[in-house]
Each structure stands twice: as C-alpha cells, then as structure tokens.
Write an enzyme that holds these catalytic residues in place. Sequence first.
Site, PDB file in Angstrom:
ATOM      1  N   HIS A 220       0.811  -1.281   0.103  1.00  0.00           N
ATOM      2  CA  HIS A 220       0.033   0.132  -0.100  1.00  0.00           C
ATOM      3  C   HIS A 220       0.814   1.352  -0.022  1.00  0.00           C
ATOM      4  O   HIS A 220       0.510   2.160  -0.552  1.00  0.00           O
ATOM      5  CB  HIS A 220      -0.939  -0.124   1.233  1.00  0.00           C
ATOM      6  CG  HIS A 220      -2.261  -0.767   1.157  1.00  0.00           C
ATOM      7  ND1 HIS A 220      -2.153  -2.045   0.699  1.00  0.00           N
ATOM      8  CD2 HIS A 220      -3.827  -0.641   0.956  1.00  0.00           C
ATOM      9  CE1 HIS A 220      -3.485  -2.680   0.601  1.00  0.00           C
ATOM     10  NE2 HIS A 220      -4.200  -1.712   0.698  1.00  0.00           N
ATOM     11  N   SER A 224      -0.427  -0.567  -6.083  1.00  0.00           N
ATOM     12  CA  SER A 224      -0.010  -1.894  -7.067  1.00  0.00           C
ATOM     13  C   SER A 224       0.752  -1.723  -8.212  1.00  0.00           C
ATOM     14  O   SER A 224       0.622  -0.486  -8.917  1.00  0.00           O
ATOM     15  CB  SER A 224      -1.548  -2.443  -7.193  1.00  0.00           C
ATOM     16  OG  SER A 224      -2.096  -2.941  -6.066  1.00  0.00           O
ATOM     17  N   LYS A 248     -14.418  -7.734  -9.109  1.00  0.00           N
ATOM     18  CA  LYS A 248     -13.593  -8.868  -9.757  1.00  0.00           C
ATOM     19  C   LYS A 248     -12.784  -9.903  -8.986  1.00  0.00           C
ATOM     20  O   LYS A 248     -12.996 -11.169  -9.211  1.00  0.00           O
ATOM     21  CB  LYS A 248     -12.505  -7.783 -10.478  1.00  0.00           C
ATOM     22  CG  LYS A 248     -11.783  -8.432 -11.620  1.00  0.00           C
ATOM     23  CD  LYS A 248     -10.914  -7.323 -12.401  1.00  0.00           C
ATOM     24  CE  LYS A 248     -10.521  -8.083 -13.845  1.00  0.00           C
ATOM     25  NZ  LYS A 248      -9.696  -7.173 -14.374  1.00  0.00           N
ATOM     26  N   ASP A 249     -12.636  -9.199  -7.954  1.00  0.00           N
ATOM     27  CA  ASP A 249     -11.801 -10.371  -6.847  1.00  0.00           C
ATOM     28  C   ASP A 249     -12.890 -11.547  -6.443  1.00  0.00           C
ATOM     29  O   ASP A 249     -12.894 -12.500  -6.298  1.00  0.00           O
ATOM     30  CB  ASP A 249     -11.281  -9.955  -5.742  1.00  0.00           C
ATOM     31  CG  ASP A 249     -10.084  -9.133  -6.004  1.00  0.00           C
ATOM     32  OD1 ASP A 249      -9.428  -9.357  -7.106  1.00  0.00           O
ATOM     33  OD2 ASP A 249      -9.498  -8.335  -5.409  1.00  0.00           O
ATOM     34  N   GLU A 292       5.213 -34.157  -1.500  1.00  0.00           N
ATOM     35  CA  GLU A 292       4.065 -33.403  -2.218  1.00  0.00           C
ATOM     36  C   GLU A 292       4.680 -32.824  -3.551  1.00  0.00           C
ATOM     37  O   GLU A 292       5.521 -32.406  -3.805  1.00  0.00           O
ATOM     38  CB  GLU A 292       3.296 -32.611  -1.253  1.00  0.00           C
ATOM     39  CG  GLU A 292       2.746 -33.420  -0.291  1.00  0.00           C
ATOM     40  CD  GLU A 292       1.427 -34.000  -0.814  1.00  0.00           C
ATOM     41  OE1 GLU A 292       1.516 -34.922  -1.239  1.00  0.00           O
ATOM     42  OE2 GLU A 292       0.370 -33.463  -0.210  1.00  0.00           O
TER      43      GLU A 292
END
Length: 424
Positions: A220, A224, A248-249, A292
């Site tokens: 922040h 971004s 959108k998220d 894994e």
Amino acid sequence: MSFPWAKNYEPKAPLMRWLDEKLPMPRLVYNAVGAGYPVPRNLNYFWNFGVLAGAALAIQIVTGIVLAMHFHSSAAGAFDSVNGTIMRDVNAGWFLRYAHANGASFFFIVVYIHIFRGLYYGSYKPPREMVWLLGVVIFLLMMATAFMGYVIVWGQMSFWGAQVITGFFSAIPGVGETIRVWLLGGYAPDDAALNRFFSLHYLLPFVIAGAIILHIWALHIPGSNNPTGVDVKGEQDTVPFHPYYTAKDGFGLLVYLALFSVVVFFFPDYLGHPDNYIPANPLSTPAHIVPEWYFWPFYAILRAFTSDFILPAKLWGVLAMFGSILLLFFLPWLDSSPIRSNTYRPKARIAFWVLVADVAILGYCGGSPASNTYIVLSQICAAYYFLHFLVILPMIARSERPTPLPNSITEAVLAKHGATAAAH
C-alpha cells in the site's frame, strides 16, 4: 508514492463517527480495501491471485484448528486419528480433512501463479522490493508448514519423507548430524518429531498471516503494479478498489471455490500419494520416495547432484535446493532493467517462458523415479534455472532494446479498448 486524489473517509452515522474516533477500524478498512484505495485501472485477472491466496490461507487455518482438536500427535495414534477418528467419527470430519489436504495444494497453485505473475510483470522491481522480499519469506514459511503437515499424517510417505529430507541436513560438515537430531528430537522420526512438527505446523499459519499483513502494508505504500509497468500519473489512471476490484475479486473467488469444491468432493485423493494410506513402517522402505507435488522442482534440484566435487554431492544438493529459493531474494538487484513488464521486453519474455518450461520439467523429474534419464534431465534444468537468474537475466537487462512504453496507463487502456468505447 502518495495518492493525493484518494478520497478521505468521512463517516456519516453517529455510531461510525464515534467508532472512528475511538478505534479507527472503519477508516483502516476503507483505506486498505475500500473506495479510499486507488488502484491502476488496467489490472487483469492475474491480480486476483493475491486475494485467492488470502482465502486459501483462511480455509487452511479454519479447517486446521478444528482438525487439531481431534488429532493425536503420537507415533501410535497419529495415523489412526487422521484416517479413522477424523474420517469416520467426527461430524463432517471427512470434509474437513479433504478440504485441508487439498487446500494446501490449491494454496501452492495460487501462490505459484502469483509468483510467476510477479516475475512476468516485474513486480519485484523498485519501488516494490520489500513487497517481493516479504512474499519470498511467506513462500519459505509455507514450504516449512506444508512439509511438517505432510509428516504428521504419519503414513509411509510421510515417515520416509521426513527420514530422507532431514537426512540431508547431516551432509552439513561438523554440525549436520547435530541439526538433524535437534530437528527430529532423536535419531529417527518418532514421537518427539511428531510433537515438534505438529506444534510448528499449528503455529506457523498464524506467522504467515502476520507476514501477509506486512506484505499488504508494504504494497500500500507504493501502490499496486500493473500490466504495463508504468507508474500511475493521476486520478485518470486509477479507479477505487471498491466496487471495481472487489467485484472482480469476488468473481475470481467464486471460480476458485467451484474448482476447489470439485476436487474436494469428487477427486479428494487425486493430488495425494497412495502410499500415505499405509501406516508408517520404519522397517519397510517404499519403492519410490517422493514429497508432495509442490516440492517436486526443488526435490529434482536436490537429486541433481550425484558426484562429489570438493564438497560431498549430498551437501551440494542441499545448498542448491535452498539456494534456488534464496536466489529470489536478490532478484530485484539481479535484473537491472528499468522496464518492469515483459510485455515490452521481447528477449526477457522469451527467457521467462523458457524458465516456466524449465520449472515444469524439474517438477516432472522430481516426481519421477531416480533413474539415469531423469537425473541427467534434472541436472540440465537445474543448471539452466541458476543460469537464468545469475547470467541470462542480467545480460538481457544490459543488452535488450525494449519496445516503446505507453506514456500512461490511460493511454495503454484507450489504445486497446478505445475503438470499442468510441463505437458505443
């Protein structure tokens, strides 16, 4: 970077005004994920994966807390508590166990895409170096947490995975065997190792959550990144995070949960190993010991060293495995190009896709038997992995001629969608 055009939070309701004065949580939420946080207007769906990673961690913590209430952390009871008590006697225990086990795989899928998005769009470059460094710390914590969680299931692959991986620490000269005994609490995986790994596996997700808060906080400050890599130049280049990107998220989260549900309900064992449904037996070694799937690329690098050269081959493997991750810490300074996005860097873009293929091949080799063919292929791909970051990327940064950058995010958006917008 400051955003002078960001809207200030002004609560209207008396209760919200009082709360904002005494404990400014509404202001914090508004400025962090609300209309008070301006975001570049051209973010694509690859920017959803940060939110998806947070959702994946939340699923792991919630399911993990409930599972811990029914887990028996002893060599005699761990396997039966996971495959017996939890699966058959706990209400919805089968769902919690499958959601937790597959949630780890989905968490890594999301984070790997998040990392490669950062590599492609140059999100590690100034002024976001701290965001990247904290992200690598989170990745290391995830790997430690996942390894310990895999061990405490106490199936055959869990036991022998712990035996093999911790055994590599004994290759460290002088202190290696002491470190291995300290990690396990003894000379072989047993009750002491189970209790240690279970305690750390329970604790580390909360440490990860704290690191994610720092990660978001660091993000922040500069704001971004975006697909063009061009800095925002004013209010015309941004939109409020809410409602544009919350919507959108939200859509991305629904798609993620739908895919996650399909795996949990219809293919719950697809991403696991069948040998882990056999109780741990120190006297019976599996034919093919593998971790894994999300550790396979690093396991391939570990196995790529087969000959002693100054140092033992085992030690070279351990150093290379950890070095392949620690190398990411230095990436902001290894790639000195002022251009962030590979969209405008043709040579770097080709190198990126070769790296993606290289890591995919390493993953395939890591999950395959240790035959000569796969070992040689692992050696070639491991060599390229280090060459990419230490040689190829720095050379490209100095010699490449990038394509012209747009003057602003708005210019790039209008160039792509301007004709459509004008038609309407």
